[in-house]
Design an enzyme around this catalytic site. Structure first.
Site, PDB file in Angstrom:
ATOM      1  N   LYS A 167       0.856  -1.422   0.173  1.00 21.68           N
ATOM      2  CA  LYS A 167      -0.433   0.275  -0.104  1.00 21.68           C
ATOM      3  C   LYS A 167       1.022   1.695  -0.055  1.00 21.68           C
ATOM      4  CE  LYS A 167      -4.091  -2.254   1.475  1.00 21.68           C
ATOM      5  NZ  LYS A 167      -5.240  -2.033   2.416  1.00 21.68           N
ATOM      6  N   ARG A 220      -3.732 -10.587   4.642  1.00 23.20           N
ATOM      7  CA  ARG A 220      -3.883 -10.486   3.311  1.00 23.20           C
ATOM      8  C   ARG A 220      -3.056  -9.905   2.665  1.00 23.20           C
ATOM      9  NH1 ARG A 220      -6.381  -7.167  -0.472  1.00 23.20           N
ATOM     10  NH2 ARG A 220      -8.284  -7.748  -2.204  1.00 23.20           N
TER      11      ARG A 220
END
Length: 348
Positions: A292, A327
């Site tokens: 991210k 995840r």
């Protein structure tokens, strides 16, 4: 695993709790540990001492404290049939042309199925299949387009006994995906769509509910919190209670604080520092930091391809705070890091 809960500002004001109780508590070996607001010193107290202190104050506080401690203490040993005694890796499979890291790489049926198998072989216990990008600024697609992208992939992988989560926010897509063989719904909107809770309940499925401020298209336009960890923890705990009241057992619910979904970098790191606060919900905790942008900004890694080290660092920190499900895009690499990290902490 660490456990924690937060005494809210409202609760502190109502019962005149000490300011220290506005922070995080860890439950370990029958004791509660409360970091002081200065972030340095720590106050330690036994659970019995906390209950006695509460009982000597305003009537009703003892019952409230007992309830919170019981919720914190409640074990989350399984989720969707999976043991949570060790970290669980959930491999990302985006069947999309526009996801932020791997958009377009697996948007054909054969490529998606092959990658799903690679994720399992690398150590993933769940494959998370999504057909709509939820990256910042992403545009919505039709239900039919989303279904067309994911259903053939779900059907083929489910036929090979792969445990599948469907990453969607639409009840209609959830219904189709669960009928095709998915067993978990991973929803960035926390089952907000009309009928979503009913779909999950009637299918006997499990659900990962995430916190997001705004929508994927608007979420990064000036996100704002007074206290991000507390507000997110409160939101998710309330949702868990709602779902339990609707008939979903705690072993069918997991929560995700939504790193990067309506949060600034300051918010993201505050959440990571306080991740064990989420254990107060009594459910499994899911974290998705993989590749991210906050990692890129903090580490000077503009390309998503350069963010694997930061992903591993954030994941290992979350594991140390008891987060059970992770995840990730890079299952093999994270799995290797986990094995070394765990061996390093094991007394032989």
């Amino acid at each position: 695993m660490p456990r924690g809960f937060c005494f809210s500002p409202e609760l502190a004001a109502e019962f005149q709790l000490r300011p220290i109780f506005n922070s995080l508590g860890h439950l370990s070996r029958g004791e509660l540990f409360f970091p002081n607001p200065d972030g340095v010193s720590v106050v330690e107290a036994s659970i019995s001492d906390i209950k006695l202190w509460a009982a000597g104050n305003k009537p009703g506080l003892a019952a409230l404290i007992t309830t919170l401690i019981e919720r914190v203490s409640r074990p989350s040993r399984t989720f969707a049939g999976l043991s949570l005694e060790k970290p669980v890796l959930m491999g990302v499979l985006n069947v999309t042309p526009d996801s932020f890291h791997d958009g377009g790489q697996f948007d054909s049926h054969d490529a998606a199925v092959s990658h799903g198998k690679r994720l399992i072989n690398a150590g993933a216990e769940i494959v998370d299949i999504g057909g709509e990008s939820t990256r910042p600024g992403a545009k919505s697609i039709s239900v039919q387009e989303e279904v067309d992208r994911i259903l053939p992939v779900i059907e083929q992988l489910a036929a090979e006994n792969v445990l599948i989560a469907v990453d969607t926010r639409r009840a209609a897509v959830m219904r189709e995906a669960l009928a095709a063989g998915a067993v978990i719904v991973n929803d960035v909107t926390a089952l907000a769509d009309d009928g979503a809770v009913k779909v999950v309940k009637e299918a006997g499925a499990a659900a990962i509910i995430m916190h997001m401020q705004g929508t994927p298209r608007t979420m990064q336009k000036n996100p704002n919190y007074d206290n991000a960890p507390y507000e997110i923890s409160t939101f998710l705990t309330k949702k868990v209670i709602e779902l339990e009241n609707a008939g979903l057992s705690v072993d069918r619910i997991a929560i995700d604080p939504g790193i990067g979904f309506g949060k600034t970098d300051v918010h993201n790191f505050a959440i990571l520092r306080s991740i064990s606060m989420l254990h107060g919900s009594g459910t499994a905790v899911v974290l998705g930091c993989s590749r991210k942008s906050f990692i890129g900004r903090a580490a000077g890694a503009e390309s998503t391809d350069a963010r694997l080290p930061g992903t591993i660092a954030a994941t290992l920190h979350a594991v140390s705070q008891g987060a059970q499900i992770h995840r990730v895009h890079d299952v093999a690499e994270v799995n290797q890091a986990l094995k070394i990290w765990q061996q390093s902490r094991t007394n032989i």
